[in-house]
Write an enzyme that holds these catalytic residues in place. Structure first.
Site, mmCIF file in Angstrom:
data_model
loop_
_atom_site.group_PDB
_atom_site.id
_atom_site.type_symbol
_atom_site.label_atom_id
_atom_site.label_comp_id
_atom_site.label_asym_id
_atom_site.label_seq_id
_atom_site.Cartn_x
_atom_site.Cartn_y
_atom_site.Cartn_z
ATOM 1 N N GLY A 222 -6.112 -4.214 9.847
ATOM 2 C CA GLY A 222 -6.402 -5.584 10.261
ATOM 3 C C GLY A 222 -7.838 -5.954 9.963
ATOM 4 N N GLY A 225 -10.278 -3.551 8.073
ATOM 5 C CA GLY A 225 -10.125 -3.165 6.676
ATOM 6 C C GLY A 225 -8.990 -2.196 6.431
ATOM 7 N N GLY A 251 -0.699 -7.418 4.972
ATOM 8 C CA GLY A 251 -0.495 -6.032 4.578
ATOM 9 C C GLY A 251 0.214 -5.914 3.240
ATOM 10 C CG ASP A 252 3.887 -7.700 2.946
ATOM 11 O OD1 ASP A 252 4.052 -6.554 3.408
ATOM 12 O OD2 ASP A 252 4.407 -8.713 3.445
#
Length: 314
Positions: A222, A225, A251-252
């Protein structure tokens, strides 16, 4: 070419609200319908970078047809496995301060023939791919080892394989020894069976996972990093978003950046964090393109140095 597999794709409707109050009637300020699912998002981000991407999807009903239609303008090649059930629809509620509330449907169960169709189509595609990326939740009633089975299918074709999932399916995939696992902090914590409250604990957990013949572990954290642990070493990278508009798909995006930059070493990690940061600066589940990146804002540090680990709380 990179092939993404999304066993539980979706139509994602994002609704912007002035504020969210439980039990109240709300009027949306705007809404957006987009193709969804973690592997779908990766394919969209790859296509936005002019990289060849194929999205392998089980699709059914009017929702499945609409999903394929929405991907067509984004230059994502879609290979559909027809299924009896309908593709699910998810709802995301967006508040002005960046708070994101997601309501995800479970998805329709895939029967044995549909599961075999998914594996068979992947076997054909993987033989021509540089990477296979299998991502996301599994439909209700699906066997927990589906991602693991897809890892074995890709490996049989001689293709590198990355997995981004959670819970039981992530544990099963770990045992199949993919080339890359890409959990977030919560998913990694669940995988090793303990809370992870600092960067040192994250690094230790990722190294533990690698002992099961997993090639590399990319952990997204998040606002803190990401961490990369691989055979060559271990690095932490971080960047601050100018404004958080939506965390959906960040995240993707990070996984996409990592793959596009060669999928190993500190520069690939830098691109992962740059992509993830760009993702949260965009509204809805829009995927970033290279024009959205701020690579010079990403700080990468080798974390084998003990002083880098001290006092970093997550």
């Amino acid at each position: 070419m990179i092939v993404t597999v999304t066993p539980n794709p979706s139509l994602d409707r994002s609704v912007a609200l002035g504020g969210l109050e439980r039990g109240a009637v709300h009027r949306s300020e705007r809404s957006l319908l987009e193709p969804g699912g973690k592997g779908v998002n990766v394919a969209r981000a790859l296509a936005a970078a002019d990289h060849s991407a194929v999205a392998l999807l089980p699709t059914g009903g009017a929702e499945g047809s609409r999903l394929a239609e929405l991907l067509a303008p984004e230059a994502v090649s879609v290979v559909e496995v027809p299924v009896e059930g309908s593709t699910r629809t998810n709802l995301t509620l967006l508040e002005p301060d960046g708070t994101t509330t997601k309501i995800n449907e479970p998805g329709s169960t895939l029967n044995r023939g549909e599961l075999e169709g998914l594996r068979s189509r992947l076997s054909d595609l993987a033989a021509r791919a540089d990477w296979v990326v299998t991502c996301g939740s599994l439909p209700s009633g699906c066997p927990e080892d589906l991602h693991a089975a897809l890892v074995r299918t890709a490996r049989s074709a001689g293709t590198r394989i990355a997995v981004d999932t959670s819970g039981g399916p992530l544990a099963e995939a770990r045992r199949a020894a993919p080339d890359l696992l890409a959990p977030n902090l919560s998913e990694l914590s669940g995988l090793v069976g303990r809370e992870l409250s600092g960067l040192e604990e994250v690094v230790s957990a990722a190294r533990e996972v690698r002992q099961d013949d997993v090639g590399a572990v990319l952990v997204t954290l998040g606002e803190h990093g990401a961490v990369l642990v691989e055979a060559r070493g271990c690095w932490h990278a971080n960047s601050r978003a100018r404004r958080v508009r939506s965390t959906v798909g960040a995240g993707d995006a990070a996984l996409t950046g990592f793959l596009l930059a060669g999928a190993n070493g500190p520069e690939a990690l830098r691109h992962a964090v740059a992509y993830g940061t760009a993702g949260v600066e965009l509204s809805g589940s829009r995927m970033p393109s290279p024009d959205d990146l701020r690579l010079d804002s990403v700080r990468v540090t080798e974390v084998d140095e003990p002083r880098h680990l001290d006092g970093v709380t997550l």
